[in-house]
Motif scaffolding. Structure first.
Motif, PDB file in Angstrom:
ATOM      1  N   THR A   1     -10.598  -1.787  -3.157  1.00  0.00           N
ATOM      2  CA  THR A   1      -9.858  -1.148  -2.197  1.00  0.00           C
ATOM      3  C   THR A   1     -11.249  -0.835  -1.114  1.00  0.00           C
ATOM      4  O   THR A   1     -12.473  -0.627  -1.688  1.00  0.00           O
ATOM      5  CB  THR A   1      -9.526   0.275  -2.439  1.00  0.00           C
ATOM      6  OG1 THR A   1      -8.508  -0.206  -3.643  1.00  0.00           O
ATOM      7  CG2 THR A   1      -8.768   0.935  -1.410  1.00  0.00           C
TER       8      THR A   1
ATOM      9  N   TRP B   1     -11.050  10.069  -2.384  1.00  0.00           N
ATOM     10  CA  TRP B   1     -11.668   9.905  -0.778  1.00  0.00           C
ATOM     11  C   TRP B   1     -11.127  11.075   0.154  1.00  0.00           C
ATOM     12  O   TRP B   1     -10.151  11.784  -0.549  1.00  0.00           O
ATOM     13  CB  TRP B   1     -11.247   8.455  -0.436  1.00  0.00           C
ATOM     14  CG  TRP B   1      -9.767   8.327  -0.068  1.00  0.00           C
ATOM     15  CD1 TRP B   1      -9.152   8.655   1.153  1.00  0.00           C
ATOM     16  CD2 TRP B   1      -8.810   7.762  -0.928  1.00  0.00           C
ATOM     17  NE1 TRP B   1      -7.917   8.069   0.982  1.00  0.00           N
ATOM     18  CE2 TRP B   1      -7.549   7.571  -0.028  1.00  0.00           C
ATOM     19  CE3 TRP B   1      -8.789   7.033  -2.109  1.00  0.00           C
ATOM     20  CZ2 TRP B   1      -6.464   7.023  -0.781  1.00  0.00           C
ATOM     21  CZ3 TRP B   1      -7.729   6.695  -2.646  1.00  0.00           C
ATOM     22  CH2 TRP B   1      -6.557   6.584  -1.874  1.00  0.00           C
TER      23      TRP B   1
ATOM     24  N   HIS C   1       2.688   9.156  -5.493  1.00  0.00           N
ATOM     25  CA  HIS C   1       3.049   7.772  -4.735  1.00  0.00           C
ATOM     26  C   HIS C   1       2.517   6.787  -5.555  1.00  0.00           C
ATOM     27  O   HIS C   1       1.258   6.967  -6.156  1.00  0.00           O
ATOM     28  CB  HIS C   1       2.253   8.181  -3.208  1.00  0.00           C
ATOM     29  CG  HIS C   1       1.869   6.816  -2.831  1.00  0.00           C
ATOM     30  ND1 HIS C   1       2.809   6.480  -1.610  1.00  0.00           N
ATOM     31  CD2 HIS C   1       0.879   5.758  -2.671  1.00  0.00           C
ATOM     32  CE1 HIS C   1       2.146   5.253  -1.031  1.00  0.00           C
ATOM     33  NE2 HIS C   1       1.076   5.023  -1.886  1.00  0.00           N
TER      34      HIS C   1
ATOM     35  N   ARG D   1      -1.069   7.639  -6.630  1.00  0.00           N
ATOM     36  CA  ARG D   1      -1.951   8.521  -6.005  1.00  0.00           C
ATOM     37  C   ARG D   1      -1.493  10.138  -6.015  1.00  0.00           C
ATOM     38  O   ARG D   1      -0.167  10.085  -5.610  1.00  0.00           O
ATOM     39  CB  ARG D   1      -1.703   7.761  -4.570  1.00  0.00           C
ATOM     40  CG  ARG D   1      -2.805   8.454  -3.808  1.00  0.00           C
ATOM     41  CD  ARG D   1      -2.486   7.930  -2.070  1.00  0.00           C
ATOM     42  NE  ARG D   1      -1.575   8.511  -1.382  1.00  0.00           N
ATOM     43  CZ  ARG D   1      -1.042   8.156  -0.525  1.00  0.00           C
ATOM     44  NH1 ARG D   1      -1.283   6.770  -0.039  1.00  0.00           N
ATOM     45  NH2 ARG D   1       0.094   8.562   0.224  1.00  0.00           N
TER      46      ARG D   1
ATOM     47  N   HIS E   1      -9.087   3.253   5.046  1.00  0.00           N
ATOM     48  CA  HIS E   1      -9.150   2.345   3.860  1.00  0.00           C
ATOM     49  C   HIS E   1      -8.139   1.217   3.637  1.00  0.00           C
ATOM     50  O   HIS E   1      -7.283   1.324   4.623  1.00  0.00           O
ATOM     51  CB  HIS E   1      -9.004   3.151   2.668  1.00  0.00           C
ATOM     52  CG  HIS E   1      -7.696   3.951   2.332  1.00  0.00           C
ATOM     53  ND1 HIS E   1      -7.318   5.004   2.919  1.00  0.00           N
ATOM     54  CD2 HIS E   1      -6.542   3.536   1.728  1.00  0.00           C
ATOM     55  CE1 HIS E   1      -6.124   5.440   2.636  1.00  0.00           C
ATOM     56  NE2 HIS E   1      -5.628   4.570   2.019  1.00  0.00           N
TER      57      HIS E   1
ATOM     58  N   ALA F   1      -6.040  -1.815   1.361  1.00  0.00           N
ATOM     59  CA  ALA F   1      -6.076  -2.504  -0.066  1.00  0.00           C
ATOM     60  C   ALA F   1      -6.386  -3.819   0.276  1.00  0.00           C
ATOM     61  O   ALA F   1      -6.162  -4.090   1.309  1.00  0.00           O
ATOM     62  CB  ALA F   1      -4.537  -2.298  -0.612  1.00  0.00           C
TER      63      ALA F   1
ATOM     64  N   ALA G   1       0.800  -1.292  -0.181  1.00  0.00           N
ATOM     65  CA  ALA G   1      -0.122  -0.207  -0.142  1.00  0.00           C
ATOM     66  C   ALA G   1       0.852   1.343  -0.041  1.00  0.00           C
ATOM     67  O   ALA G   1       0.362   2.340  -0.551  1.00  0.00           O
ATOM     68  CB  ALA G   1      -0.932  -0.024   1.229  1.00  0.00           C
TER      69      ALA G   1
ATOM     70  N   LEU H   1      -6.664   8.346  -6.199  1.00  0.00           N
ATOM     71  CA  LEU H   1      -5.872   7.045  -6.701  1.00  0.00           C
ATOM     72  C   LEU H   1      -6.451   6.351  -8.186  1.00  0.00           C
ATOM     73  O   LEU H   1      -7.633   6.400  -8.193  1.00  0.00           O
ATOM     74  CB  LEU H   1      -6.108   5.839  -5.566  1.00  0.00           C
ATOM     75  CG  LEU H   1      -5.243   4.784  -5.978  1.00  0.00           C
ATOM     76  CD1 LEU H   1      -3.791   5.087  -5.880  1.00  0.00           C
ATOM     77  CD2 LEU H   1      -5.701   3.477  -4.939  1.00  0.00           C
TER      78      LEU H   1
ATOM     79  N   ARG I   1      -0.820  -4.886 -10.703  1.00  0.00           N
ATOM     80  CA  ARG I   1      -1.459  -4.121 -10.262  1.00  0.00           C
ATOM     81  C   ARG I   1      -0.801  -2.911  -9.867  1.00  0.00           C
ATOM     82  O   ARG I   1       0.106  -2.784  -9.418  1.00  0.00           O
ATOM     83  CB  ARG I   1      -2.298  -4.645  -9.032  1.00  0.00           C
ATOM     84  CG  ARG I   1      -3.327  -3.266  -8.560  1.00  0.00           C
ATOM     85  CD  ARG I   1      -4.255  -4.199  -7.490  1.00  0.00           C
ATOM     86  NE  ARG I   1      -5.120  -3.494  -6.823  1.00  0.00           N
ATOM     87  CZ  ARG I   1      -5.008  -2.147  -6.035  1.00  0.00           C
ATOM     88  NH1 ARG I   1      -3.978  -1.900  -5.548  1.00  0.00           N
ATOM     89  NH2 ARG I   1      -6.184  -1.492  -5.691  1.00  0.00           N
TER      90      ARG I   1
ATOM     91  N   HIS J   1      -6.199   1.993   7.484  1.00  0.00           N
ATOM     92  CA  HIS J   1      -5.333   3.259   7.544  1.00  0.00           C
ATOM     93  C   HIS J   1      -6.015   4.466   7.206  1.00  0.00           C
ATOM     94  O   HIS J   1      -6.862   4.446   6.104  1.00  0.00           O
ATOM     95  CB  HIS J   1      -3.880   2.995   7.193  1.00  0.00           C
ATOM     96  CG  HIS J   1      -3.649   3.084   5.599  1.00  0.00           C
ATOM     97  ND1 HIS J   1      -4.097   1.919   4.964  1.00  0.00           N
ATOM     98  CD2 HIS J   1      -3.391   3.744   4.934  1.00  0.00           C
ATOM     99  CE1 HIS J   1      -3.856   1.956   3.748  1.00  0.00           C
ATOM    100  NE2 HIS J   1      -3.514   3.286   3.525  1.00  0.00           N
TER     101      HIS J   1
ATOM    102  N   ASP K   1      -4.052   8.008   5.143  1.00  0.00           N
ATOM    103  CA  ASP K   1      -2.348   8.062   4.595  1.00  0.00           C
ATOM    104  C   ASP K   1      -1.610   9.148   5.400  1.00  0.00           C
ATOM    105  O   ASP K   1      -2.274  10.298   5.737  1.00  0.00           O
ATOM    106  CB  ASP K   1      -2.881   8.437   3.244  1.00  0.00           C
ATOM    107  CG  ASP K   1      -3.383   7.376   2.354  1.00  0.00           C
ATOM    108  OD1 ASP K   1      -2.985   6.319   2.542  1.00  0.00           O
ATOM    109  OD2 ASP K   1      -4.339   7.637   1.562  1.00  0.00           O
TER     110      ASP K   1
ATOM    111  N   VAL L   1       1.274   2.568  -6.279  1.00  0.00           N
ATOM    112  CA  VAL L   1       1.273   1.299  -5.798  1.00  0.00           C
ATOM    113  C   VAL L   1       1.412   0.228  -6.999  1.00  0.00           C
ATOM    114  O   VAL L   1       1.184   0.717  -8.155  1.00  0.00           O
ATOM    115  CB  VAL L   1      -0.331   1.367  -5.328  1.00  0.00           C
ATOM    116  CG1 VAL L   1      -0.760  -0.115  -5.170  1.00  0.00           C
ATOM    117  CG2 VAL L   1      -0.944   2.335  -4.331  1.00  0.00           C
TER     118      VAL L   1
HETATM  119  O1  LIG Z   1      -3.892  -0.412  -3.367  1.00  0.00           O
HETATM  120  C1  LIG Z   1      -4.828   0.139  -2.834  1.00  0.00           C
HETATM  121  O2  LIG Z   1      -6.013  -0.277  -3.092  1.00  0.00           O
HETATM  122  C2  LIG Z   1      -4.699   1.317  -1.728  1.00  0.00           C
HETATM  123  C3  LIG Z   1      -3.395   1.496  -1.498  1.00  0.00           C
HETATM  124  C4  LIG Z   1      -3.385   2.794  -0.336  1.00  0.00           C
HETATM  125  O3  LIG Z   1      -3.308   2.467   0.549  1.00  0.00           O
HETATM  126  C5  LIG Z   1      -3.180   3.958  -0.892  1.00  0.00           C
HETATM  127  O4  LIG Z   1      -2.814   4.215  -2.066  1.00  0.00           O
HETATM  128  O5  LIG Z   1      -3.359   5.173  -0.253  1.00  0.00           O
END
Ligand SMILES: O=C(O)CCC(=O)C(=O)O
Ligand SMILES: [Fe+2]
Length: 383
Positions: free
Chosen positions: A221, A336, A169, A359, A343, A345, A12, A209, A355, A194, A196, A171
């Motif tokens: 997610t 969000w 950022h 972000r 949230h 992952a 994540a 994202l 995947r 969590h 962020d 993922v």
């Molecule tokens: O990969 C995801 O679904 C969420 C990842 C995550 O926590 C984020 O990008 O803040």
């Protein structure tokens, strides 16, 4: 720090370990940047967004900046975002109080007034899923200009970023990754709730994202509504929580990145934030704690603090009636509000599909429990 933090945050947040643990390896380029090796660049739909970790980068501590939420300027009838004359517009509420899906709106085309309305909509609904977006097709500079409308773009201390754009950022889980098997040998669940980077003095608000490549099914997610979580508590219990402050720490994340051979762009910080946070636009109150970065409640003994925090984590995580699952399609962008949601992952696909998501993380105001009280206090202090 639990194992689950190190492993799931690598999915994540840091992505470093997951790219080292599996079939894809990293190598150093001529400038000392760690980059993905092998065939990653040829196969990814958006190679410009593949992660790099620049070992030479170092940033000073973040400084305070003045923040006014764009949602405060928004027209609550949403004429620029959800216009009646837009024939392709489809708006579906995913649950009565939390989560909305929108089709027929192109985020990159919004006027400033439309962006203000987006901030308000996301504050009200917690999470909004936008389909068929072209944000990833724009130059990365333009995507960052778009998100800067919502606050200063945050530079993550440890995560992979596109070459030259530390404000993005990433993922990333590579193709034929073996993390699924290794993770579930040691764990029962991949859920890691969590919000962020809450250790920052001004943590993020409206957050974007965008999916670049994803499995055909899986990798949703999950989001939880921390306003509704707060409202479910009895008035007496809310009174008990009122005034409490929680330490949020980035130290373990930085250590974990270093331990895995990753980077630390900025020395880690710790900040106290109120356990109850009032949204500056909607004025709703939310529980503002999270199992990844919250450490303890100031003034309580360790066992008392653990009991209180674990009670909150536990009831939020099992309350499926305050949660929504966002599923991804190619070109989906999920927005969000990190001030009023948690949230996680999900690691549920063993199909070996890549995947890859980016972000954009604008920072918002310093968390406050009660804006009226804060104003009163500031006036008294200036008299
Ligand atoms: O990969 C995801 O679904 C969420 C990842 C995550 O926590 C984020 O990008 O803040
Ligand atoms: Fe996250």
């Amino acid at each position: 720090m639990s194992n689950s933090f190190a492993t799931i945050q690598s999915i994540a947040a840091s992505t470093f370990r997951s790219t080292r643990d599996n079939n894809t390896t990293v190598e150093k380029d001529e400038n000392g940047r760690l980059i993905l090796a092998g065939d990653a660049f040829e196969e990814a739909s958006y190679p410009k967004y593949l992660p790099t970790w620049d070992t030479t980068e170092h940033y000073e501590q973040l400084t305070l900046f003045e923040f006014v939420d764009p949602g405060t300027r928004a027209n609550p009838a949403f004429p620029n975002l959800l216009s009646n004359s837009n024939e392709s517009l489809k708006v579906k509420r995913l649950t009565p109080k939390f989560g909305t899906e929108v089709r027929g709106v192109q985020l990159s085309q919004l006027s400033d007034a439309g962006k203000d309305e987006l901030a308000l909509l996301v504050a009200q609904r917690g999470v909004v899923v936008f389909r068929d977006q072209d944000l990833a097709d724009l130059p990365i500079e333009d995507a960052l200009k778009f998100s800067s409308h919502f606050g200063r773009n945050h530079i993550h201390p440890t995560s992979g970023a596109p070459k030259g754009f530390p404000e993005v950022h990433l993922v990333y889980r590579s193709k034929n990754d073996s993390l699924y098997d290794s993770f579930f040998q040691e764990h029962i669940s991949s859920i890691a709730w969590h919000s962020d980077v809450t250790y920052e003095l001004q943590p993020p608000g409206t957050t974007f994202l965008g999916m670049l490549d994803g499995p055909e099914t899986g990798g949703d997610t999950i989001f939880a509504d921390t306003v509704e979580a707060y409202n479910r508590l009895s008035p007496k219990f809310r009174e008990i929580l009122s005034g409490l402050e929680v330490l949020h720490s980035g130290v373990a994340q930085a250590h974990s990145s270093r331990a895995q051979g990753g980077i630390v762009r900025r020395d880690p910080v710790e900040n106290f934030h109120p356990l109850i946070r009032q949204h500056p636009v909607t004025k709703q109150k939310a529980l503002y704690v999270n199992p990844q970065f919250s450490r303890y409640i100031k003034g309580l003994k360790r066992e008392e603090s653990d009991a209180m925090l674990n009670f909150i984590y536990d009831f939020i995580s099992k309350s499926a009636d305050i949660q929504v699952r966002a599923s991804w399609e190619p070109k989906t962008v999920v927005v969000w509000d990190n001030r009023r949601t948690l949230h996680s992952a999900l690691l549920d696909w063993a199909s070996g599909e890549r995947r890859h998501a980016f972000r954009l993380t604008p920072q918002a105001e310093r968390p406050t429990e009660d804006w009226d009280e804060a104003k009163k206090k500031a006036e008294e202090e200036s008299n």
